[in-house]
Design a protein around this motif. Structure first.
Motif, PDB file in Angstrom:
ATOM      1  N   ILE A 401     -41.975  -0.955  13.957  1.00 15.70           N
ATOM      2  CA  ILE A 401     -41.883  -0.620  15.644  1.00 15.70           C
ATOM      3  C   ILE A 401     -42.164  -1.904  16.627  1.00 15.70           C
ATOM      4  CG2 ILE A 401     -42.152   1.736  15.359  1.00 15.70           C
ATOM      5  CD1 ILE A 401     -45.092   1.546  15.999  1.00 15.70           C
ATOM      6  N   SER A 402     -42.473  -3.144  15.960  1.00 13.72           N
ATOM      7  CA  SER A 402     -42.578  -4.242  16.606  1.00 13.72           C
ATOM      8  C   SER A 402     -41.209  -4.572  17.221  1.00 13.72           C
ATOM      9  CB  SER A 402     -43.313  -5.360  16.137  1.00 13.72           C
ATOM     10  OG  SER A 402     -42.612  -5.837  14.941  1.00 13.72           O
ATOM     11  N   GLU A 403     -40.164  -4.464  16.287  1.00 17.46           N
ATOM     12  CA  GLU A 403     -38.691  -4.539  16.430  1.00 17.46           C
ATOM     13  C   GLU A 403     -38.007  -3.348  17.264  1.00 17.46           C
ATOM     14  OE1 GLU A 403     -36.861  -5.109  12.805  1.00 17.46           O
ATOM     15  OE2 GLU A 403     -37.735  -7.159  12.621  1.00 17.46           O
ATOM     16  N   THR A 404     -38.294  -2.144  16.896  1.00 17.52           N
ATOM     17  CA  THR A 404     -37.888  -0.849  17.600  1.00 17.52           C
ATOM     18  C   THR A 404     -38.822   0.180  17.906  1.00 17.52           C
ATOM     19  OG1 THR A 404     -37.541  -0.062  15.311  1.00 17.52           O
ATOM     20  CG2 THR A 404     -35.470  -1.154  16.074  1.00 17.52           C
ATOM     21  N   PRO A 405     -39.554  -0.228  18.980  1.00 20.41           N
ATOM     22  CA  PRO A 405     -40.641   0.542  19.414  1.00 20.41           C
ATOM     23  C   PRO A 405     -40.536   2.095  19.607  1.00 20.41           C
ATOM     24  CG  PRO A 405     -40.437  -1.377  20.768  1.00 20.41           C
ATOM     25  CD  PRO A 405     -39.150  -1.081  20.092  1.00 20.41           C
ATOM     26  N   ILE A 406     -41.336   3.012  19.294  1.00 24.19           N
ATOM     27  CA  ILE A 406     -41.380   4.257  19.549  1.00 24.19           C
ATOM     28  C   ILE A 406     -41.237   4.328  21.192  1.00 24.19           C
ATOM     29  CG2 ILE A 406     -42.682   6.511  19.276  1.00 24.19           C
ATOM     30  CD1 ILE A 406     -44.107   5.357  16.940  1.00 24.19           C
ATOM     31  N   VAL A 407     -40.182   5.252  21.413  1.00 23.47           N
ATOM     32  CA  VAL A 407     -40.255   5.432  22.743  1.00 23.47           C
ATOM     33  C   VAL A 407     -40.642   6.979  23.277  1.00 23.47           C
ATOM     34  CG1 VAL A 407     -38.329   3.908  23.471  1.00 23.47           C
ATOM     35  CG2 VAL A 407     -37.839   6.173  22.563  1.00 23.47           C
ATOM     36  N   GLY A 408     -40.895   7.724  22.181  1.00 26.45           N
ATOM     37  CA  GLY A 408     -41.512   9.337  22.605  1.00 26.45           C
ATOM     38  C   GLY A 408     -41.223  10.065  21.542  1.00 26.45           C
ATOM     39  N   VAL A 409     -42.160  11.287  21.502  1.00 24.13           N
ATOM     40  CA  VAL A 409     -42.058  12.301  20.745  1.00 24.13           C
ATOM     41  C   VAL A 409     -41.271  13.314  21.194  1.00 24.13           C
ATOM     42  CG1 VAL A 409     -43.907  13.804  19.349  1.00 24.13           C
ATOM     43  CG2 VAL A 409     -44.566  11.626  20.147  1.00 24.13           C
ATOM     44  N   THR A 410     -40.492  13.875  20.022  1.00 25.80           N
ATOM     45  CA  THR A 410     -39.413  15.018  20.399  1.00 25.80           C
ATOM     46  C   THR A 410     -39.996  16.304  19.763  1.00 25.80           C
ATOM     47  OG1 THR A 410     -38.120  14.464  18.440  1.00 25.80           O
ATOM     48  CG2 THR A 410     -37.499  13.341  20.123  1.00 25.80           C
ATOM     49  N   GLU A 411     -39.259  17.458  19.932  1.00 28.08           N
ATOM     50  CA  GLU A 411     -39.727  18.495  19.390  1.00 28.08           C
ATOM     51  C   GLU A 411     -39.533  18.346  17.958  1.00 28.08           C
ATOM     52  OE1 GLU A 411     -37.559  21.891  20.886  1.00 28.08           O
ATOM     53  OE2 GLU A 411     -38.135  21.527  22.816  1.00 28.08           O
ATOM     54  N   THR A 412     -38.818  17.562  17.438  1.00 32.72           N
ATOM     55  CA  THR A 412     -38.617  17.367  15.911  1.00 32.72           C
ATOM     56  C   THR A 412     -39.142  16.276  15.339  1.00 32.72           C
ATOM     57  OG1 THR A 412     -36.529  16.583  16.312  1.00 32.72           O
ATOM     58  CG2 THR A 412     -36.572  19.110  16.088  1.00 32.72           C
ATOM     59  N   GLY A 413     -39.770  15.349  16.073  1.00 34.14           N
ATOM     60  CA  GLY A 413     -40.105  14.232  15.407  1.00 34.14           C
ATOM     61  C   GLY A 413     -40.412  13.001  16.378  1.00 34.14           C
ATOM     62  N   LEU A 414     -40.145  11.688  15.968  1.00 32.83           N
ATOM     63  CA  LEU A 414     -40.392  10.473  16.994  1.00 32.83           C
ATOM     64  C   LEU A 414     -38.930   9.973  17.047  1.00 32.83           C
ATOM     65  CD1 LEU A 414     -42.986   8.930  14.653  1.00 32.83           C
ATOM     66  CD2 LEU A 414     -43.328  10.036  17.102  1.00 32.83           C
ATOM     67  N   ARG A 415     -38.817   9.307  18.238  1.00 30.98           N
ATOM     68  CA  ARG A 415     -37.662   8.544  18.729  1.00 30.98           C
ATOM     69  C   ARG A 415     -38.062   7.166  19.078  1.00 30.98           C
ATOM     70  NH1 ARG A 415     -35.018  11.494  23.160  1.00 30.98           N
ATOM     71  NH2 ARG A 415     -34.380  12.629  21.504  1.00 30.98           N
ATOM     72  N   THR A 416     -37.332   6.229  18.244  1.00 27.51           N
ATOM     73  CA  THR A 416     -37.483   4.807  18.650  1.00 27.51           C
ATOM     74  C   THR A 416     -36.540   4.360  19.274  1.00 27.51           C
ATOM     75  OG1 THR A 416     -36.407   4.020  16.662  1.00 27.51           O
ATOM     76  CG2 THR A 416     -38.695   4.539  16.324  1.00 27.51           C
ATOM     77  N   THR A 417     -36.338   2.929  19.597  1.00 27.58           N
ATOM     78  CA  THR A 417     -35.276   2.612  20.603  1.00 27.58           C
ATOM     79  C   THR A 417     -34.112   2.572  19.660  1.00 27.58           C
ATOM     80  OG1 THR A 417     -36.214   0.508  19.591  1.00 27.58           O
ATOM     81  CG2 THR A 417     -36.661   1.055  22.057  1.00 27.58           C
ATOM     82  N   GLU A 418     -34.040   2.731  18.180  1.00 28.83           N
ATOM     83  CA  GLU A 418     -33.180   2.748  17.594  1.00 28.83           C
ATOM     84  C   GLU A 418     -32.615   4.240  16.886  1.00 28.83           C
ATOM     85  OE1 GLU A 418     -32.096  -0.426  13.984  1.00 28.83           O
ATOM     86  OE2 GLU A 418     -33.618   1.091  13.428  1.00 28.83           O
ATOM     87  N   ALA A 419     -33.307   4.953  16.708  1.00 28.59           N
ATOM     88  CA  ALA A 419     -32.926   6.134  16.052  1.00 28.59           C
ATOM     89  C   ALA A 419     -33.777   7.366  16.295  1.00 28.59           C
ATOM     90  CB  ALA A 419     -32.807   5.911  14.548  1.00 28.59           C
ATOM     91  N   ASP A 420     -33.492   8.614  15.785  1.00 28.05           N
ATOM     92  CA  ASP A 420     -34.501   9.693  16.000  1.00 28.05           C
ATOM     93  C   ASP A 420     -34.629  10.037  14.582  1.00 28.05           C
ATOM     94  OD1 ASP A 420     -34.395  10.185  18.754  1.00 28.05           O
ATOM     95  OD2 ASP A 420     -33.055  12.017  18.651  1.00 28.05           O
ATOM     96  N   TYR A 421     -35.954  10.481  14.213  1.00 32.80           N
ATOM     97  CA  TYR A 421     -36.493  10.917  12.952  1.00 32.80           C
ATOM     98  C   TYR A 421     -36.974  12.102  13.006  1.00 32.80           C
ATOM     99  CZ  TYR A 421     -36.389   5.733  12.209  1.00 32.80           C
ATOM    100  OH  TYR A 421     -36.191   4.352  12.087  1.00 32.80           O
ATOM    101  N   ASP A 422     -36.710  13.031  11.915  1.00 34.56           N
ATOM    102  CA  ASP A 422     -37.220  14.296  11.927  1.00 34.56           C
ATOM    103  C   ASP A 422     -38.586  14.491  11.008  1.00 34.56           C
ATOM    104  OD1 ASP A 422     -35.516  15.152  13.714  1.00 34.56           O
ATOM    105  OD2 ASP A 422     -34.198  16.113  12.431  1.00 34.56           O
ATOM    106  N   PHE A 423     -39.617  15.133  11.520  1.00 34.71           N
ATOM    107  CA  PHE A 423     -40.762  15.310  10.767  1.00 34.71           C
ATOM    108  C   PHE A 423     -41.185  16.492  10.645  1.00 34.71           C
ATOM    109  CE2 PHE A 423     -40.685  10.592  11.910  1.00 34.71           C
ATOM    110  CZ  PHE A 423     -40.660  10.266  10.638  1.00 34.71           C
ATOM    111  N   ASP A 424     -42.160  16.987   9.568  1.00 38.34           N
ATOM    112  CA  ASP A 424     -42.849  18.202   9.711  1.00 38.34           C
ATOM    113  C   ASP A 424     -44.336  17.732  10.124  1.00 38.34           C
ATOM    114  OD1 ASP A 424     -40.594  19.701   8.304  1.00 38.34           O
ATOM    115  OD2 ASP A 424     -41.100  18.659   6.731  1.00 38.34           O
ATOM    116  N   ILE A 425     -44.786  16.539   9.905  1.00 35.40           N
ATOM    117  CA  ILE A 425     -46.437  16.364  10.248  1.00 35.40           C
ATOM    118  C   ILE A 425     -46.199  14.853  10.737  1.00 35.40           C
ATOM    119  CG2 ILE A 425     -48.400  15.834   9.158  1.00 35.40           C
ATOM    120  CD1 ILE A 425     -47.725  18.021   6.968  1.00 35.40           C
TER     121      ILE A 425
END
Ligand code: NAP
Length: 606
Positions: A401-425
């Motif tokens: 995330i030094s290259e693609t920082p986290i820009v926010g937390v979504t209902e389903t996971g984390l969003r970076t400048t590059e992609a959305d990731y879905d998580f349970d925890i």
């Protein structure tokens, strides 16, 4: 809650009617572990009596925090018969080991150097099961200590202290807790912990996440089902590195969000057999003597040969040996130039980088796990178990995330400048508002209603890391700039607690009721601490040792805050003992309750 009620019941039944028994009210002889036994006697009476603890509003001493330091502090006070209580925000004692229940939480001090040294019986009866014991066992140990020495009855749980104000007219501290209770005390002892205020990232949408999320410090007490789950870990400090190594093979998918990698080396943990424990018990005196003469308070002694006096082959031989040995040897048995000399540090860092490349199969991932912005050992070194091998697993993914920082937390996971990731925890292993954070959380006001937070806003200043000018009768056995932050913590806090308790004894024996460090002594100490940073490479690193925390306003730039004493444990102990031996020079001691200080005896302390 249950503990609170339990403590209340015990306190009442131990002292029916709130009166001291004949034996309790006897004069008590004072013996200080590791120091020459004192001949003088402390009388209970001037310090009040231990009565119906929870009904009383005044205590001679209030200790804030029932962690490793608070437990030992109340033991010392109880032994002296001083009326004292411990106020603890948590639901039970144990501090760090009560809160941090994340998978993989364990000592990286050898267990038998982490335990208290004050009781031979305790040393004889406790069997450490692992060289680096895990959180559940560590918490059992601290509870055992409290119960064995009858300390729980002095503790009040679930009461977070919100304010502590010094009343000059009465020479008393007024203490308020979150549940609206008010206390007074003559002496306030702050054993708040160095790493007790967790900090979360400031990300948009954190509350919207529909899965489970927690900071490692607030890991749930009940087991968290992780099998088959998609788990994110943010942060790769000592905590993140422990969690990742532990859960990699227990979760469905693990995604690590790394901003800056940390240098790390193997813990090399193992069980302690009965025979080994018997040997440790035989060697306890020797073990603690070694801890006392080493800078870090460990058994690990620095290699006294000069880095440049030996050949490269000899250096490599030492490093190869240390890498395979348990614990902090790789950091603390090394050449001292590692801490002070850029070239020496760079050579050693490259050696560790090579070890990482050997352990991580994907060369691109390996390179991402190698720090570029600081050398080995200039930040607190995390020790790991299977950390690098975790990245060889197909279910473990590294996001830089030094290259693609986290820009926010979504209902389903984390969003970076590059992609959305879905998580349970989502696990936030994002560290602490270290060393001063717990002080900042309490509205502490000294003489003239001066706020400690204001005094420390630009520069931290203390006397010996244990007292502050303008804040009389306030003691910090493990405060900023004390020996504790930079040493094996229990070794450091025993020193600090003993010194603070000795000061109370001295005051009692000599009729003093007010102690305040002079401004001059505080300045000398703070200059001394500050000057020592100049020779250390650590001053350039962004870490909690230098007061950096990207999540705390004002601390995110990495502007150095002088929080840690770098002179080593022996020098620190010699200095504070000399202050005591010279009649507590640098401290104004006053005899009249409510009156301004009667005498001043400031002289050089360093
Ligand atoms: P830490 O060393 O401060 O590490 C925090 C980690 O979180 C860093 O990797 C940091 O990245 C990252 N981070 C923080 N905020 C972030 C954000 N907003 N976005 C992305 N990443 C973020 O904290 P810790 O790991 O909890 O360790 C603190 C100390 O606790 C240790 O140094 C050690 O003294 C103690 N500890 C001891 C033990 C033990 O005794 N066994 C175990 C664990 C911890 P940056 O570096 O880029 O800021």
């Amino acid at each position: 809650m249950a503990q609170h009620g339990d403590g209340q019941q015990r306190a009442t039944s131990a002292s029916p009617g709130g009166r001291l028994s004949a034996s309790e009210s006897k004069y008590r002889q004072i013996r200080i572990a590791g120091l020459t036994p004192r001949q003088h006697i402390l009388r209970c009476a001037p310090f009040g009596f231990r009565g119906r603890l929870h009904a009383m509003k005044h205590h001679e001493v209030i200790v804030i925090g029932a962690g490793v330091a608070g437990i030992y502090q109340i033991k010392r006070l109880a032994d002296l018969g001083i009326d004292a209580t411990v106020l603890e925000a948590g639901s039970n004692l144990g501090g760090t080991w009560q809160w941090n229940r994340y998978p993989g939480a364990r000592f990286d001090s050898e267990s038998y150097t982490y335990g208290y040294s004050f009781s031979r019986e305790l040393l004889e009866e406790w069997h450490w099961k692992e060289r680096f014991s895990g959180q559940p066992e560590n918490l059992r140990y601290l509870n055992h200590v409290a119960d064995r020495f009858g300390l729980r009855k002095y503790m009040q749980f679930n009461c977070r202290v919100e304010s502590a104000h010094y009343d000059e007219a009465q020479n008393l501290w007024h203490v308020r807790t979150g549940d609206g209770r008010e206390f007074t005390c003559r002496f306030l002892i702050l054993t708040l912990g160095l790493l007790s205020i967790p900090t979360l990232p400031r990300l948009e949408g954190m509350a919207s996440f529909k899965g489970r999320s927690f900071h490692t410090f607030d890991w749930p007490h009940e087991p968290v089902e992780m099998a088959g789950k998609r788990v994110a870990v943010i942060g790769t400090g000592a905590t993140g590195i422990q969690v990742i190594g532990e859960i990699a093979d227990k979760v469905g998918e693990l995604t690590v969000f790394q901003r800056r990698p940390n240098w790390s080396a193997p813990l090399n943990n193992g069980p302690i057999s009965d025979a080994e424990m018997a040997d440790i018990r035989r060697r306890y005196d020797e073990i603690f003597a070694t801890c006392a003469r080493t800078p870090g308070g460990f058994e690990h002694e620095p290699d006294r040969r000069g880095f440049y006096e030996v050949t490269r082959e000899e250096r490599l031989a030492l490093w190869g040996k240390l890498y395979d040995e348990p614990g902090f040897g790789i950091w603390l048995r090394n050449f001292k130039e590692i801490f002070t000399d850029e070239k020496a540090n760079a050579e050693f860092s490259e050696y560790i980088a090579q070890r990482i490349r050997q352990r991580v199969k994907d060369p691109k991932v390996a390179e991402k796990l190698i720090p570029r912005d600081h050398g080995f050992g200039v930040q607190r070194v995390p020790l790991e178990t299977g950390y690098f091998e975790a990245y060889n697993r197909p279910n473990v993914h590294l996001v830089d995330i030094s290259e693609t920082p986290i820009v926010g937390v979504t209902e389903t996971g984390l969003r970076t400048t590059e992609a959305d990731y879905d998580f349970d925890i989502i696990v936030y292993a994002t560290g602490f508002d270290a060393i001063t954070g717990a002080f900042d959380k309490i509205d502490i006001q000294g003489v003239g209603a001066e706020r400690l937070a204001d005094k420390w806003r630009t520069t931290i200043s203390t006397f010996l890391g244990m007292m502050i000018h303008g804040f009389p009768n306030m003691l910090m056995p493990a405060g900023p700039q004390s020996g504790s932050a930079s040493t094996n913590y229990p070794r450091g806090i025993e020193t600090g607690v003993n010194w603070c308790t000795d000061l109370l004894e001295y005051m009692s024996a000599n009729g003093y009721s007010r102690a305040e460090a002079t401004a001059e002594a505080e300045k000398r100490w703070t200059d001394h601490v500050t000057n020592m940073y100049a020779m250390m490479l650590m001053r350039k690193a962004k870490s909690w040792f230098t007061g950096y925390n990207s999540n705390v306003p004002g601390h995110e730039q990495g502007t150095v805050r002088y929080l840690v004493y770098n002179g080593g444990a022996p020098k620190y102990v010699n200095t504070i003992n000399a202050v005591a031996a010279n009649g507590y020079e640098g401290i104004v001691l006053g005899a009249d309750r409510g009156a301004p200080p009667a005498a001043s005896q400031p002289t050089a302390v360093i």
